[in-house]
Motif scaffolding. Structure first.
Motif, PDB file in Angstrom:
ATOM      1  N   ASP A   4      -5.864  10.495   0.685  1.00 29.06           N
ATOM      2  CA  ASP A   4      -4.829  10.016  -0.236  1.00 29.06           C
ATOM      3  C   ASP A   4      -3.887  11.140  -0.650  1.00 29.06           C
ATOM      4  O   ASP A   4      -2.693  10.917  -0.831  1.00 29.06           O
ATOM      5  N   GLN A  11     -10.996  14.358  -2.472  1.00 27.65           N
ATOM      6  CA  GLN A  11     -10.821  12.894  -2.580  1.00 27.65           C
ATOM      7  C   GLN A  11     -10.132  12.582  -3.907  1.00 27.65           C
ATOM      8  O   GLN A  11     -10.479  13.141  -4.942  1.00 27.65           O
ATOM      9  N   CYS A  54      -8.263  15.479   2.267  1.00 27.38           N
ATOM     10  CA  CYS A  54      -8.133  14.429   1.251  1.00 27.38           C
ATOM     11  C   CYS A  54      -7.091  13.435   1.766  1.00 27.38           C
ATOM     12  O   CYS A  54      -5.890  13.721   1.752  1.00 27.38           O
ATOM     13  N   THR A  77       0.942   4.008  -2.957  1.00 25.61           N
ATOM     14  CA  THR A  77       0.712   5.421  -2.680  1.00 25.61           C
ATOM     15  C   THR A  77       1.934   6.245  -3.044  1.00 25.61           C
ATOM     16  O   THR A  77       1.828   7.315  -3.628  1.00 25.61           O
ATOM     17  N   ASP A  79       0.834  -1.196   0.000  1.00 20.09           N
ATOM     18  CA  ASP A  79       0.000   0.000   0.000  1.00 20.09           C
ATOM     19  C   ASP A  79       0.874   1.254   0.000  1.00 20.09           C
ATOM     20  O   ASP A  79       0.598   2.213  -0.703  1.00 20.09           O
ATOM     21  N   GLY A 103     -10.443   5.275 -10.941  1.00 19.25           N
ATOM     22  CA  GLY A 103     -10.650   5.823  -9.618  1.00 19.25           C
ATOM     23  C   GLY A 103     -11.603   6.996  -9.719  1.00 19.25           C
ATOM     24  O   GLY A 103     -12.389   7.099 -10.664  1.00 19.25           O
ATOM     25  N   THR A 144      -8.733   8.857  -5.465  1.00 22.44           N
ATOM     26  CA  THR A 144      -8.424   7.441  -5.250  1.00 22.44           C
ATOM     27  C   THR A 144      -8.270   6.740  -6.584  1.00 22.44           C
ATOM     28  O   THR A 144      -8.923   7.082  -7.574  1.00 22.44           O
TER      29      THR A 144
END
Length: 192
Positions: free
Chosen positions: A100, A188, A98, A7, A3, A171, A190
């Motif tokens: 992410d 947001q 946000c 990212t 992860d 996304g 993603t």
């Protein structure tokens, strides 16, 4: 770990902006525009936003579907910029709550502080849905392609992990209108 790499890879994107100016001398006009030709305050130049080497384009500051799409394209360019500048401040400045976005900024800052660098990972928008605007918000689907991503240690050698190229990763993006600054901000972002 995966992860974090996923990212971090999103943070390792290459973005450049070319700035140019006029070099020819221009004579001043002998007449001023009439009142009907003069720009209104709503048409006046907006104060600059974004880093000096990648300023936000005016079209990304319109509270329209096209403006929302332009802002998302600009924000992806800011993420790409972290590969060469390792500066996450613009990502934080143009996002609000946000998760992410904050995670990308955090990993970029941590990697920069540890002397790590990024290679590759440039994201390009493969597809973008029509934004749904409601009040001061906008939502849209976004698909990206991403080049191979490598994190380099402080000696310039690749670290374990990395990400192979990705194609059409879907996304979404959520935006909110920041009226005082006359811009969208990311709420947001993603990708699957």
């Amino acid at each position: 770990m995966r992860d974090r790499l996923r990212t971090t890879m999103a943070a390792a994107l290459v973005g450049t902006a070319l700035l140019s100016g006029c070099s020819e001398r221009q004579e001043a006009s002998a007449t001023l525009p009439s009142a009907s030709e003069a720009p209104s305050t709503s048409e006046a130049a907006l104060p600059p936003l974004g880093p000096p080497d990648l300023p936000m384009p005016d079209e990304a500051r319109a509270q329209t579907p096209e403006g929302a799409q332009a802002f998302v394209r600009y924000y992806i360019e800011l993420i790409n910029r972290t590969s060469t500048v390792m500066d996450a401040a613009p990502l934080r400045d143009l996002s609000v709550r946000c998760e992410d976005c904050n995670r990308i900024a955090k990993y970029t800052e941590e990697d920069a502080a540890a002397g790590r660098d990024y290679e590759g990972g440039e994201m390009t928008i493969a597809d973008m849905g029509e934004p749904r605007l409601k009040g001061g918000t906008a939502e849209m689907t976004v698909a990206i392609d991403q080049a191979r991503f490598i994190v380099l240690d402080d000696t310039g050698k690749p670290t374990e992990g990395g990400i192979d190229p990705l194609t059409e990763v879907y996304g979404g993006a959520g935006l909110s209108w920041d009226a005082p600054r006359q811009t969208w901000v990311m709420t947001q972002l993603t990708f699957g």
